[in-house]
Write an enzyme that holds these catalytic residues in place. Structure first.
Site, PDB file in Angstrom:
ATOM      1  N   SER A   1       4.632   2.086   3.929  1.00 39.80           N
ATOM      2  CA  SER A   1       5.358   2.259   2.678  1.00 39.80           C
ATOM      3  C   SER A   1       5.693   0.902   2.070  1.00 39.80           C
ATOM      4  CB  SER A   1       6.649   3.025   2.932  1.00 39.80           C
ATOM      5  OG  SER A   1       7.569   2.202   3.630  1.00 39.80           O
ATOM      6  N   LYS A   2       6.144   0.945   0.854  1.00 41.96           N
ATOM      7  CA  LYS A   2       6.519  -0.258   0.135  1.00 41.96           C
ATOM      8  C   LYS A   2       7.587  -1.051   0.892  1.00 41.96           C
ATOM      9  CE  LYS A   2       9.344  -1.078  -3.969  1.00 41.96           C
ATOM     10  NZ  LYS A   2       9.614  -2.441  -3.615  1.00 41.96           N
ATOM     11  N   ARG A   3       8.507  -0.310   1.487  1.00 38.25           N
ATOM     12  CA  ARG A   3       9.605  -0.961   2.216  1.00 38.25           C
ATOM     13  C   ARG A   3       9.109  -1.834   3.357  1.00 38.25           C
ATOM     14  NH1 ARG A   3      14.456   2.321   0.847  1.00 38.25           N
ATOM     15  NH2 ARG A   3      15.705   0.817   1.980  1.00 38.25           N
TER      16      ARG A   3
ATOM     17  N   GLY B   1       6.441  -3.532   3.531  1.00 39.56           N
ATOM     18  CA  GLY B   1       5.988  -4.801   2.988  1.00 39.56           C
ATOM     19  C   GLY B   1       7.154  -5.734   2.746  1.00 39.56           C
TER      20      GLY B   1
END
Length: 509
Positions: free
Chosen positions: A262-264, A266
RNA sequence: GGCCCAUUCGUCUAUCGGUUAGGACGCCAGGUUUUCAUCCUGGAAAGAGGAGUUCGACUCUCCUAUGGGCUACCA
């Protein structure tokens, strides 16, 4: 299956920036299409009006341009099967919804979202299907006149797919083999909603894939559970014999811990999950991109290609052309791959190493310029050649190369303590005098002459070189010594040496 | 909860019944070097567990465990 022109599509939803997992899916589609001399189509699936994000579509197009993934048809270039934006295909879907309605393969339902929520709370594991549809407000339970009255009065309704229970639906997956699911566990999916006159994904997807003559549907594993529904839809339309083949790709997982990437992750682990930088139009939040982080598109493509596929040999460094040559769906893995960004860094390092210095130069010059250091192309090429083997990312060159253009103001304390000895000022003074008289200041000649000079005077090589490096660089690191002095030139070399003698501490012997 | 998919070094993976289970990233140790890197060499490191099938299972079957996905008028 008869021999036919291969046609694949990548069909993202414009709900935000393109996730790196989506990039990989698109890449596999592209490799497969090119491998078989087929076509690759970009279709925008914007049937959810609530989740539309402005700018997302352009972002997707720009990302693929950067990555070198080309389309033959699509929303941005047109083609004979357009329009390629689902919101512009309303009339088409409406027509096919009616076909299903008329043949009794679908029905109209009036249950409101609130009523459905209530039902879900009331009945454990509620599902709109053969066991429950007779309890609901739909064209199967209501008199015909009532249905017509409700529609005429402007009540919102949806069209649901009528699923016959009790039969095994077989999905033939190119990667996983036969997947069998009993139709009883499927629900009567909403195919169309009157509120925005748009179909849902499932209907639009099947209609478009058929109309656009898609031969292979290569998509993420998250679609596997709905694949039987899609098979049933092809059947309901009478397209079963020309339905595309399916290939469900394994998911990209978090580098550590559980769950999908997920974006988190990263943000937390310090690597991008998007190809390009993205600024959320609502919140203003900025998400980093591979491009802006200094990744080369070729490296990203190579790295991604190997996450879930391999050529069956030890070959790892592959260009797009080579990937196309070797790609094979049969060699795709079945299990999810943790996103190993450390290896991504290594790929980038390898690509920088093998890349032509001149093609790195423009980016380097730009980065240096924004740091207030102006660099010519010729200088850039020389410096890049000397330094590129040391970095994983091009922006890392900037702080590392500063000393080539700007004399050190401060000197690294540890290096001064270790390398600037009692006799260093004297030795540097002598070396400066020697260099001053040197005619040929090329790296090669310096190396030859200084080497001879050190030998003749019986000086300790390390003492000279380390002190010299400190005075030119300000630190105890950097490339070959004579390449540095040759690059900055005789005058600057002498200037830096004499300043070091003046500024650096005198030590007792 | 239900359904589906998966399971080889820490990670990405090779192996398609018989191998000292191979490679790469990362890690560790040496070497090269005037420094720091690079680079080179070497090393540690794996078949989830249990039943079968078989002369022989990492490989085939089943069970268990674990992980993942789906379960919306999202895609």
């Amino acid at each position: 299956m008869t021999e036919q022109q291969v046609r694949v599509r990548f069909a993202p939803s414009p709900t935000g920036p393109l996730h790196i997992g989506g990039v990989r899916t698109a890449l596999y589609n592209y490799l497969f299409a090119r491998k078989h001399g087929g076509q690759m189509i970009l279709r925008i699936e914007d049937t959810d009006s609530h989740r539309f994000v402005p700018g997302a579509e352009n972002y997707i197009i720009e990302a693929f341009q950067w990555l070198g993934i080309e389309f033959d048809e699509g929303v941005h270039i047109g083609g004979e099967y357009g329009p390629y934006r689902q919101s512009e295909r309303r009339e088409i879907y409406k027509k096919y919804v009616d076909v299903l309605l008329q043949s009794g393969k679908a029905y109209i339902a009036f249950d409101t979202p609130e009523e459905l929520t209530a039902k879900r709370e009331e009945i454990k594991n509620f599902q709109y299907d053969a066991t429950t549809r007779n309890l609901m407000n739909n064209s199967l339970t209501l008199p015909k006149e009532e249905v017509e009255r409700l529609i005429a009065n402007g009540n919102n309704y949806v069209v649901r797919f009528l699923i016959e229970p009790g039969r095994d639906v077989i999905v033939n997956d190119l990667i996983r083999g036969e997947v069998v699911i009993n139709s009883s566990v499927l629900d009567d999916k909403v195919l169309y909603k009157s509120v925005d006159e748009l179909p849902t994904y499932h209907l639009a997807n099947i209609v478009d894939d058929h109309l656009m003559k898609i031969t292979h549907v290569i998509r993420g594993e998250e679609w596997l559970p709905s694949a039987p529904l899609h098979v049933l839809l092809y059947e309901a339309f009478g397209w079963a014999d020309v339905a595309p083949s399916f290939a469900h790709l394994p998911l990209l997982l978090k580098p550590e811990g559980n769950g999908k990437l997920s974006k988190r992750d990263g943000d937390r682990l310090g690597f991008p999950v998007f190809p390009l930088e993205w600024t959320d139009p609502k919140s203003g939040d900025v998400s980093s991109g591979y491009r802006e982080s200094g990744y080369l598109p070729e490296a990203v493509v190579n790295f991604l290609a190997l996450l879930g596929w391999n050529p069956g040999t030890d070959e790892e460094l592959m260009s797009m052309d080579r990937l196309i040559e070797l790609f094979d769906l049969n060699r795709c893995n079945k299990s999810g791959a943790k996103f190993d960004y450390e290896k991504g860094r290594w790929f980038n390092h390898e690509y920088i190493l093998h890349m032509d210095n001149a093609s790195i130069a423009p980016q380097f010059i730009g980065l240096m310029s924004s740091e207030g250091v102006e660099v010519t192309t010729e200088q850039a090429i020389t410096v890049i050649d000397l330094m590129k083997g040391r970095v994983n990312f091009i922006p890392e060159l900037v702080p590392m190369c500063r000393f080539f253009f700007v004399a050190p103001v401060e000197y690294d304390g540890k290096t001064v303590k270790k390398r600037w000895k009692a006799d260093s000022p004297t030795l540097m003074g002598e070396l400066a005098d020697f260099l001053e008289k040197m005619e040929d200041f090329s790296s090669e000649n310096q190396e030859k002459e200084v080497g001879a000079w050190i030998a003749k005077n019986e000086y300790h090589l390390g003492n000279i070189m380390n002190a010299w490096r400190l005075s030119l660089v300000g630190e105890g690191k950097g490339p070959h010594m004579f390449d540095i002095s040759a690059f900055i030139g005789k005058d600057e070399t002498l200037r830096r040496m004499r300043r070091a003698i003046e500024v650096l501490p005198r030590k007792e012997a």
